[in-house]
Write a protein that holds these residues in place. Structure first.
Motif, PDB file in Angstrom:
ATOM      1  N   MET A 293      38.162 -16.979  11.817  1.00  0.00           N
ATOM      2  CA  MET A 293      39.545 -16.927  12.277  1.00  0.00           C
ATOM      3  C   MET A 293      40.438 -17.826  11.434  1.00  0.00           C
ATOM      4  N   HIS A 294      39.972 -19.053  11.182  1.00  0.00           N
ATOM      5  CA  HIS A 294      40.789 -20.035  10.478  1.00  0.00           C
ATOM      6  C   HIS A 294      41.157 -19.554   9.074  1.00  0.00           C
ATOM      7  N   TYR A 295      40.167 -19.074   8.333  1.00  0.00           N
ATOM      8  CA  TYR A 295      40.431 -18.678   6.954  1.00  0.00           C
ATOM      9  C   TYR A 295      41.184 -17.352   6.876  1.00  0.00           C
ATOM     10  N   THR A 296      40.961 -16.472   7.847  1.00  0.00           N
ATOM     11  CA  THR A 296      41.754 -15.239   7.876  1.00  0.00           C
ATOM     12  C   THR A 296      43.233 -15.553   8.014  1.00  0.00           C
ATOM     13  N   LEU A 297      43.563 -16.427   8.975  1.00  0.00           N
ATOM     14  CA  LEU A 297      44.970 -16.754   9.202  1.00  0.00           C
ATOM     15  C   LEU A 297      45.534 -17.622   8.084  1.00  0.00           C
ATOM     16  N   MET A 298      44.724 -18.546   7.574  1.00  0.00           N
ATOM     17  CA  MET A 298      45.213 -19.447   6.544  1.00  0.00           C
ATOM     18  C   MET A 298      45.589 -18.706   5.269  1.00  0.00           C
ATOM     19  N   THR A 299      44.795 -17.698   4.902  1.00  0.00           N
ATOM     20  CA  THR A 299      45.055 -16.989   3.652  1.00  0.00           C
ATOM     21  C   THR A 299      45.957 -15.771   3.827  1.00  0.00           C
ATOM     22  N   SER A 300      45.998 -15.195   5.026  1.00  0.00           N
ATOM     23  CA  SER A 300      46.689 -13.924   5.210  1.00  0.00           C
ATOM     24  C   SER A 300      47.945 -13.997   6.064  1.00  0.00           C
ATOM     25  N   LEU A 301      48.169 -15.117   6.740  1.00  0.00           N
ATOM     26  CA  LEU A 301      49.317 -15.197   7.638  1.00  0.00           C
ATOM     27  C   LEU A 301      50.648 -14.975   6.926  1.00  0.00           C
ATOM     28  N   PRO A 302      50.892 -15.581   5.741  1.00  0.00           N
ATOM     29  CA  PRO A 302      52.177 -15.300   5.069  1.00  0.00           C
ATOM     30  C   PRO A 302      52.348 -13.823   4.726  1.00  0.00           C
ATOM     31  N   THR A 303      51.247 -13.165   4.323  1.00  0.00           N
ATOM     32  CA  THR A 303      51.331 -11.744   4.014  1.00  0.00           C
ATOM     33  C   THR A 303      51.654 -10.932   5.265  1.00  0.00           C
ATOM     34  N   PHE A 304      51.033 -11.255   6.390  1.00  0.00           N
ATOM     35  CA  PHE A 304      51.312 -10.566   7.650  1.00  0.00           C
ATOM     36  C   PHE A 304      52.765 -10.772   8.071  1.00  0.00           C
ATOM     37  N   MET A 305      53.241 -12.000   7.919  1.00  0.00           N
ATOM     38  CA  MET A 305      54.634 -12.299   8.273  1.00  0.00           C
ATOM     39  C   MET A 305      55.618 -11.468   7.440  1.00  0.00           C
ATOM     40  N   LYS A 306      55.287 -11.279   6.186  1.00  0.00           N
ATOM     41  CA  LYS A 306      56.188 -10.539   5.301  1.00  0.00           C
ATOM     42  C   LYS A 306      56.068  -9.036   5.519  1.00  0.00           C
ATOM     43  N   ALA A 307      54.820  -8.523   5.563  1.00  0.00           N
ATOM     44  CA  ALA A 307      54.606  -7.078   5.553  1.00  0.00           C
ATOM     45  C   ALA A 307      54.843  -6.433   6.906  1.00  0.00           C
ATOM     46  N   VAL A 308      54.439  -7.092   7.986  1.00  0.00           N
ATOM     47  CA  VAL A 308      54.515  -6.485   9.315  1.00  0.00           C
ATOM     48  C   VAL A 308      55.711  -7.008  10.110  1.00  0.00           C
ATOM     49  N   LEU A 309      55.899  -8.328  10.108  1.00  0.00           N
ATOM     50  CA  LEU A 309      56.991  -8.907  10.892  1.00  0.00           C
ATOM     51  C   LEU A 309      58.309  -8.956  10.127  1.00  0.00           C
ATOM     52  N   LYS A 310      58.262  -8.664   8.820  1.00  0.00           N
ATOM     53  CA  LYS A 310      59.467  -8.495   7.996  1.00  0.00           C
ATOM     54  C   LYS A 310      60.322  -9.754   7.882  1.00  0.00           C
ATOM     55  N   PHE A 311      59.683 -10.922   7.768  1.00  0.00           N
ATOM     56  CA  PHE A 311      60.424 -12.157   7.542  1.00  0.00           C
ATOM     57  C   PHE A 311      60.616 -12.371   6.052  1.00  0.00           C
ATOM     58  N   ASP A 312      61.785 -12.917   5.677  1.00  0.00           N
ATOM     59  CA  ASP A 312      61.991 -13.249   4.277  1.00  0.00           C
ATOM     60  C   ASP A 312      61.184 -14.494   3.927  1.00  0.00           C
ATOM     61  N   ILE A 313      61.148 -14.850   2.654  1.00  0.00           N
ATOM     62  CA  ILE A 313      60.202 -15.871   2.195  1.00  0.00           C
ATOM     63  C   ILE A 313      60.493 -17.250   2.781  1.00  0.00           C
ATOM     64  N   LYS A 314      61.786 -17.586   2.931  1.00  0.00           N
ATOM     65  CA  LYS A 314      62.095 -18.905   3.504  1.00  0.00           C
ATOM     66  C   LYS A 314      61.677 -18.978   4.959  1.00  0.00           C
ATOM     67  N   THR A 315      62.042 -17.962   5.729  1.00  0.00           N
ATOM     68  CA  THR A 315      61.650 -17.921   7.131  1.00  0.00           C
ATOM     69  C   THR A 315      60.142 -17.780   7.263  1.00  0.00           C
ATOM     70  N   ASN A 316      59.562 -16.996   6.374  1.00  0.00           N
ATOM     71  CA  ASN A 316      58.115 -16.789   6.357  1.00  0.00           C
ATOM     72  C   ASN A 316      57.384 -18.118   6.241  1.00  0.00           C
ATOM     73  N   GLY A 317      57.778 -18.929   5.252  1.00  0.00           N
ATOM     74  CA  GLY A 317      57.097 -20.202   5.043  1.00  0.00           C
ATOM     75  C   GLY A 317      57.209 -21.120   6.237  1.00  0.00           C
ATOM     76  N   VAL A 318      58.409 -21.215   6.817  1.00  0.00           N
ATOM     77  CA  VAL A 318      58.611 -22.095   7.965  1.00  0.00           C
ATOM     78  C   VAL A 318      57.823 -21.612   9.175  1.00  0.00           C
ATOM     79  N   PRO A 425      32.662 -17.045   5.551  1.00  0.00           N
ATOM     80  CA  PRO A 425      33.904 -16.410   6.005  1.00  0.00           C
ATOM     81  C   PRO A 425      35.079 -16.641   5.067  1.00  0.00           C
ATOM     82  N   GLY A 426      35.106 -17.789   4.405  1.00  0.00           N
ATOM     83  CA  GLY A 426      36.196 -18.036   3.468  1.00  0.00           C
ATOM     84  C   GLY A 426      36.190 -17.067   2.298  1.00  0.00           C
ATOM     85  N   MET A 427      34.984 -16.645   1.883  1.00  0.00           N
ATOM     86  CA  MET A 427      34.891 -15.673   0.802  1.00  0.00           C
ATOM     87  C   MET A 427      35.142 -14.258   1.300  1.00  0.00           C
ATOM     88  N   LEU A 428      34.645 -13.964   2.498  1.00  0.00           N
ATOM     89  CA  LEU A 428      34.700 -12.591   2.997  1.00  0.00           C
ATOM     90  C   LEU A 428      35.999 -12.262   3.730  1.00  0.00           C
TER      91      LEU A 428
END
Length: 514
Positions: A293-318, A425-428
């Motif tokens: 769970m930790h590595y999935t969210l750590m590596t993919s959360l910004p992508t999910f925020m951008k692609a699905v929730l449609k946040f711009d990069i500044k809002t995405n990062g915050v 899990p970090g690799m997979l």
């Protein structure tokens, strides 16, 4: 009911200004930089790579109507295009870069714990942080040459970072009194969460406003800070209380007598018993499930925020950082609460099991909910993600500190064994997330969250039913003064009469409540 724990006389021993807490203050900053160097690329890669179109050829299960829903179903926040994006890396290259860190992270987990036991954690951690700094500083240069050089740097960064947790666990095995373990460990490891917060929020801002095309400044600033911290670490800390040049005699005696072990003897390592320890297999299961769970969210959360929730990069990062703010609060507060409950009401085993189960089961429920939230209600998804990640902070009072309970002398080695396997899990996880989301649709991301929720539910079942905290016989030092009081409820200890234990009562008397 068993006796309450009695610790050696701590009269005149400082707390917040003590050497053990100074170690914690320096270490929390170290873990801050440890996670900055490993997570900065998760946000940076969003503005390093040019925006790519949806892969229509692989969207066989999507109708034309569904495709329209994906692209037009909600109001997308306006965001300026990244004219500074320099690379045409496709989804597979990005996933490979994000996961490459963990290939190196596998290598020195067990050796790192062993080196810390043999030679002390101070040098092991300090020298490797210098490598962390150099590999981070070189990313912008290498990225402009070939993405494979970035992967090589990330692998090297993984190797140098892999010693930190095992070595720190080994140090806390020598520095942390039993009734302060949850507090010291959770405080220290919350630095990694603060590092996530900074890496996500500051990286988003630096992408927009930083120097060297924005994203380059992320690596330069974090790399320099990491190097400066390594210098501070080598100046301030010591491997153990007996080796600290300025520690008071009272604090040294209090720590060593509490732990009931001497750290200056050369020890043989009971490798077979370490690998066959059932209590550690329970920790390993929880560790593995949590890391997915930790590595999935750590590596993919910004992508999910951008692609699905449609946040711009500044809002995405915050907003990607918000869940980790909640995790810091619950990590530190959970450590305080856990030690208070152990001291006054419940057994260590009950507290460890309860904290871990609450963390996993509630996080699983939140992740399942996230999968059904649309971008029109994007802030509901943020709230659920914040709760899920925030509750992860309770694991620092669960499996993270559990190895110090049942084998403090070998806590670093045990953590190294566990973290080696739990690096898989970090690799997979980034590869699985990338494979499950070729078009970044909400339905595809729902499957990613299902996988995470299922695994941490399994971890809750195993740890909640089988976790142990009793000191293992093979982990007890030959000269240990730790004794276990017989379970005679009628017996009254000095503290129950309102009298503090004297210095003659230097052994720790602890037995589990049934």
């Amino acid at each position: 009911m068993a006796e309450k724990c009695v610790v050696p006389d701590n009269e005149g021993v400082p707390v917040l200004t003590s050497k053990r807490w100074i170690l914690a203050y320096v270490a929390i900053v170290g873990f801050f930089f440890l996670y900055c160097v490993r997570t900065n690329i998760s946000v940076a890669i969003v503005c390093m790579v040019k925006t790519q179109q949806m892969n229509i050829t692989t969207a066989g299960n999507l109708t034309q109507e569904n495709l329209a829903d994906v692209t037009q179903s909600c109001t997308i926040e306006e965001s300026k295009g990244f004219d500074t994006a320099e690379f045409d890396w496709d989804k597979s290259i990005q996933s490979a870069i994000l996961s490459s860190f963990f290939y190196g992270y596998l290598l020195l987990q067990i050796p790192g714990g062993w080196l810390a036991v043999r030679f002390g954690g101070k040098r092991v951690i300090g020298y490797m942080f210098v490598v962390n700094a150099l590999t981070t500083l070189l990313v912008p240069v290498c990225a402009r040459v070939d993405y494979r050089l970035v992967m090589a740097l990330r692998i090297l960064l993984g190797i140098s970072s892999s010693v930190t947790y095992p070595a720190m666990q080994s140090m806390w095995g020598l520095w942390a009194p039993p009734l302060e373990r949850s507090r010291l460990a959770s405080f220290t490891y919350s630095g990694s969460l603060i590092g996530n917060i900074f890496a996500f929020s500051a990286s988003g801002l630096l992408c927009e406003y930083g120097f060297d095309n924005g994203w380059g400044s992320i690596f330069y600033i974090i790399g320099i800070g990491t190097f400066l911290w390594a210098c501070l670490w080598m100046l301030v800390v010591a491997d153990s209380p007996s080796k600290h040049p300025t520690i008071s005699k009272q604090e040294r005696r209090y720590i060593i007598d509490s732990i009931g072990d001497k750290d200056d003897e050369v020890r043989s390592t009971p490798w077979k018993k370490l690998f066959l320890c059932r209590a550690n297999w329970t920790c390993l299961t929880a560790h593995f499930c949590n890391n997915w769970m930790h590595y999935t969210l750590m590596t993919s959360l910004p992508t999910f925020m951008k692609a699905v929730l449609k946040f711009d990069i500044k809002t995405n990062g915050v907003l990607s950082a918000v869940p980790y703010i909640a995790m810091v609060v619950l990590s530190i507060a959970g450590g305080q609460l856990a030690d208070w409950l152990i001291k006054n009401y419940f057994s260590t085993r009950f507290v460890r099991r309860s904290f871990q189960s609450v963390s996993f089961l509630c996080s699983a429920a939140c992740l399942v909910g996230v999968g059904f939230v649309t971008c029109e209600n994007r802030y509901v998804a943020v709230a659920l993600l914040t709760t899920a990640v925030g509750l992860e902070g309770l694991v620092n009072s669960g499996y993270m500190v559990n190895t110090i309970d049942f084998a403090p002398r070998y806590a670093g080695l045990l953590f190294g064994i566990n973290n080696t396997i739990s690096t898989i899990p970090g690799m997979l996880a980034p590869l699985v997330a990338g494979a499950l989301t070729p078009n970044d649709t909400p339905e595809e991301w729902r499957n990613v969250f299902y996988v995470c929720a299922g695994l941490i539910s399994l971890g809750a079942l195993v740890f909640g039913c089988t976790a142990q905290t009793d000191l293992e016989p093979w982990a007890r030092a030959a000269n240990s003064e730790v004794t276990v009081a017989p379970p005679t409820p009628a017996k009254k200890l000095p503290e129950e009469h309102g009298v503090e234990p004297t210095s003659k009562e230097a052994s720790v008397i602890c037995s589990e409540r049934l």
